[in-house]
Design a protein around this motif. Structure first.
Motif, short mmCIF file in Angstrom:
data_model
loop_
_atom_site.label_atom_id
_atom_site.label_comp_id
_atom_site.label_asym_id
_atom_site.label_seq_id
_atom_site.Cartn_x
_atom_site.Cartn_y
_atom_site.Cartn_z
N LEU A 1 0.78 -1.29 -0.21
CA LEU A 1 0.05 -0.15 0.04
C LEU A 1 0.91 1.30 -0.06
O LEU A 1 0.77 2.24 -0.90
CB LEU A 1 -1.06 0.03 1.29
CG LEU A 1 -1.96 1.08 1.33
CD1 LEU A 1 -2.71 1.01 0.00
CD2 LEU A 1 -2.66 0.99 2.39
N ALA A 2 2.22 1.40 0.83
CA ALA A 2 2.77 2.52 0.85
C ALA A 2 3.46 2.60 -0.68
O ALA A 2 3.66 3.78 -0.95
CB ALA A 2 3.76 2.21 1.89
N THR A 3 3.73 1.40 -1.26
CA THR A 3 4.41 1.68 -2.64
C THR A 3 3.50 2.20 -3.46
O THR A 3 3.86 3.00 -4.37
CB THR A 3 4.99 0.17 -2.92
OG1 THR A 3 5.85 -0.30 -1.94
CG2 THR A 3 5.63 0.37 -4.34
N LEU B 1 1.38 6.56 -6.80
CA LEU B 1 0.17 7.35 -7.11
C LEU B 1 0.32 8.84 -6.95
O LEU B 1 0.14 9.52 -7.77
CB LEU B 1 -1.18 6.84 -6.33
CG LEU B 1 -2.52 7.49 -6.42
CD1 LEU B 1 -2.86 7.44 -8.04
CD2 LEU B 1 -3.50 7.16 -5.56
N THR B 2 1.23 9.06 -5.91
CA THR B 2 1.46 10.59 -5.54
C THR B 2 2.43 11.20 -6.71
O THR B 2 2.23 12.32 -7.08
CB THR B 2 2.27 10.61 -4.32
OG1 THR B 2 1.31 10.35 -3.23
CG2 THR B 2 2.48 12.00 -3.99
N LYS C 1 2.48 9.89 -9.74
CA LYS C 1 1.60 10.09 -10.92
C LYS C 1 0.76 11.36 -10.89
O LYS C 1 0.58 12.17 -12.15
CB LYS C 1 0.76 8.90 -11.40
CG LYS C 1 1.56 7.51 -11.89
CD LYS C 1 0.80 6.57 -12.15
CE LYS C 1 1.59 5.46 -12.60
NZ LYS C 1 1.01 4.08 -13.01
N ILE C 2 0.16 11.61 -9.70
CA ILE C 2 -0.70 12.79 -9.54
C ILE C 2 0.37 14.10 -9.72
O ILE C 2 -0.36 14.94 -10.42
CB ILE C 2 -1.19 12.75 -8.10
CG1 ILE C 2 -2.50 11.81 -7.99
CG2 ILE C 2 -1.99 14.35 -7.71
CD1 ILE C 2 -2.95 11.74 -6.70
N ILE C 3 1.43 14.11 -9.08
CA ILE C 3 2.26 15.32 -9.42
C ILE C 3 2.54 15.43 -10.77
O ILE C 3 2.58 16.62 -11.36
CB ILE C 3 3.48 15.24 -8.39
CG1 ILE C 3 3.20 15.22 -7.20
CG2 ILE C 3 4.70 16.19 -8.90
CD1 ILE C 3 4.31 14.92 -6.08
N SER C 4 2.85 14.38 -11.66
CA SER C 4 3.31 14.30 -12.75
C SER C 4 2.03 15.14 -13.77
O SER C 4 2.14 15.87 -14.62
CB SER C 4 3.53 13.14 -13.44
OG SER C 4 4.00 13.05 -14.92
N THR C 5 0.87 14.35 -13.62
CA THR C 5 -0.46 14.75 -14.18
C THR C 5 -0.69 16.37 -13.78
O THR C 5 -0.96 17.20 -14.81
CB THR C 5 -1.44 14.01 -13.77
OG1 THR C 5 -1.21 12.83 -13.97
CG2 THR C 5 -2.83 14.30 -14.50
N GLN C 6 -0.30 16.90 -12.71
CA GLN C 6 -0.70 18.15 -12.38
C GLN C 6 0.36 19.06 -13.17
O GLN C 6 -0.05 20.14 -13.38
CB GLN C 6 -0.41 18.41 -10.89
CG GLN C 6 -1.72 17.94 -9.84
CD GLN C 6 -1.57 18.08 -8.53
OE1 GLN C 6 -0.26 18.22 -8.07
NE2 GLN C 6 -2.67 18.09 -7.73
#
Length: 162
Positions: A29-31, A36-37, A39-44
């Motif tokens: 889950l941590a991985t 996910l974090t 990917k969210i930063i890249s998408t932003q």
């Protein structure tokens, strides 16, 4: 070995297996959360670039729309005038307000002539007459004597105010 000890051992083993599974799931889950974090930063970041491009395009569209309105206005203004030869003595041309324009817009403008070189350059300069048949532009100073003065053949012809 008695049954109680065996049951306690199984319970301990079950608890250890449960703890190990929980730890493995927590690490997974941590991985996953870390990925996910990222990917969210890249998408932003990509979204920010896209929004910047959209804003720039909107600004360009607005500027082009304004430029189009300006060109349409200039074309409409240009359509109100026709190129006319002034007088019969020299080759002196000016833009004259079209006769039909006065009727269409109802402005009742006074008949006037615009300097041809200035009007072609986007400026609107009304030619000024001196009362003796000489007309000149107040901006570029181009001018010409377009009518005879005292029937003197040497006083006719074009002159320039440069």
């Amino acid at each position: 070995m008695d049954v109680t000890t065996l049951t306690a051992s199984f319970a301990g083993v079950t608890e250890l297996v449960s703890l190990m599974v929980s730890e493995r799931d927590r690490q997974k889950l941590a991985t996953l959360q870390s990925e996910l974090t990222a990917k969210i930063i890249s998408t932003q970041s990509e979204l920010t670039k896209v929004l910047g491009t959209i804003i720039e395009q909107e600004r360009k569209i607005h500027a082009l729309e304004q430029r189009n309105r300006d060109l349409e206005s200039a074309a409409a203004e240009r359509g109100r005038y026709k190129l006319t030869k002034m007088g019969e003595m020299v080759e002196f041309y000016a833009y004259q307000l079209c006769e039909s324009t006065d009727v269409i817009d109802g402005s009742g403008e006074v008949e006037h002539f615009l300097c041809q070189p200035c009007f072609d350059a986007g400026k609107k300069a009304v030619l000024v007459g001196n009362g003796a048949g000489y007309f000149s532009c107040p901006i570029c100073r181009q001018g010409a004597q377009i009518t005879r003065v005292n029937d003197d053949p040497y006083s006719i012809g074009g002159s320039s105010g440069f």
